[in-house]
Design an enzyme around this catalytic site. Structure first.
Site, PDB file in Angstrom:
ATOM      1  CG  ASP A   1      -1.773   1.186   1.353  1.00 13.03           C
ATOM      2  OD1 ASP A   1      -2.437   1.529   0.359  1.00 13.03           O
ATOM      3  OD2 ASP A   1      -1.767   1.811   2.427  1.00 13.03           O
TER       4      ASP A   1
ATOM      5  CG  ASP B   1      -1.666   7.536   0.668  1.00 11.61           C
ATOM      6  OD1 ASP B   1      -1.239   8.695   0.664  1.00 11.61           O
ATOM      7  OD2 ASP B   1      -2.140   6.975  -0.334  1.00 11.61           O
TER       8      ASP B   1
ATOM      9  CG  ASP C   1      -1.820   2.115   6.486  1.00 12.22           C
ATOM     10  OD1 ASP C   1      -2.197   3.161   7.043  1.00 12.22           O
ATOM     11  OD2 ASP C   1      -1.893   1.942   5.258  1.00 12.22           O
TER      12      ASP C   1
END
Length: 222
Positions: free
Chosen positions: A9, A11, A168
């Site tokens: 991922d 961000d 996250d």
């Protein structure tokens, strides 16, 4: 199947983008003479992008008539300052630099619009080393759909079982798992829910722990 590729991922996993994402909301609030929402009240929502940040900053939902106009403004303002304060997390650059020596390939699967993800990676000097980039508008659907993960694996000519999805947000784990990939939850990122409930295959609490997991993975390849 042995893991030979890591899909990250963006961000909150590779890059701390909250200062610029949340800073865009603060700029919009300031120009309207509104109270400024502090970074601490928005940072955990940064992975949710425009939808999550416009809700906390202006109380806007996608169904509201003014939402498209605000979203367009947010994206234009964010693009203009995309790497002003954003930074690659400490420990990530050496981790990525070492992957080739460890016979591991890597790419990015993000819900960020492709053009913004590409610009951010380019400005941070990561784009050329990134083998595949799948944005939120690249596949038929965004995460938590498995479609972006499956597309990334296909573009790397790998079966999904040879890939690990690292992120996250719970949708990263759901997408990776439904695609048939190994999953790693990045507990150092923008965590907006109970991370243990995601039931990722591995949970790391820092980029140092992520590096240790990669090292263990490399030893399993040797």
């Amino acid at each position: 199947m042995m893991i030979t590729a890591l899909l990250f991922d963006l961000d909150g996993t590779l890059v701390d983008t909250a200062p610029d994402l949340c800073g865009t909301i603060q700029d919009m609030q300031s120009d309207r003479g509104l109270d400024i929402t502090p970074l601490s009240a928005m940072q955990h929502l940064a992975s949710g992008g425009a939808r999550a940040l416009l809700k906390v900053g202006f109380g806007l939902e996608p169904a509201f008539a003014e939402f498209p106009t605000f979203r367009a403004e947010f994206l234009a303002r964010y693009e203009a300052r995309i790497a002003r304060e954003s930074a690659v997390y400490a420990g990530i650059r050496p981790l990525l630099d070492g992957l080739e020596a460890q016979r591991l390939r890597w790419g990015v699967v993000t819900n960020k619009p492709f053009y913004l993800a590409e610009k951010l990676l380019a400005e941070l000097g990561l784009l050329n080393a990134c083998e595949v980039l799948v944005g939120g508008d690249t596949a038929a659907a965004a995460k938590p759909s498995p479609a972006p993960c499956l597309l990334a694996a296909s573009r790397m000519n790998l079966p999904p079982s040879a890939c690990a999805m690292i992120g996250d947000d719970e949708r990263d784990i759901v997408a990776g798992r439904e695609a048939g990939m190994f999953t790693v939850a990045a507990g150092y990122g923008y965590i907006a829910s109970t991370i243990e409930a995601w039931k990722a295959d591995v949970l790391v609490h820092s980029t140092q722990e992520l590096q240790r997991w990669v090292n263990e993975l490399q030893r399993s390849i040797d």
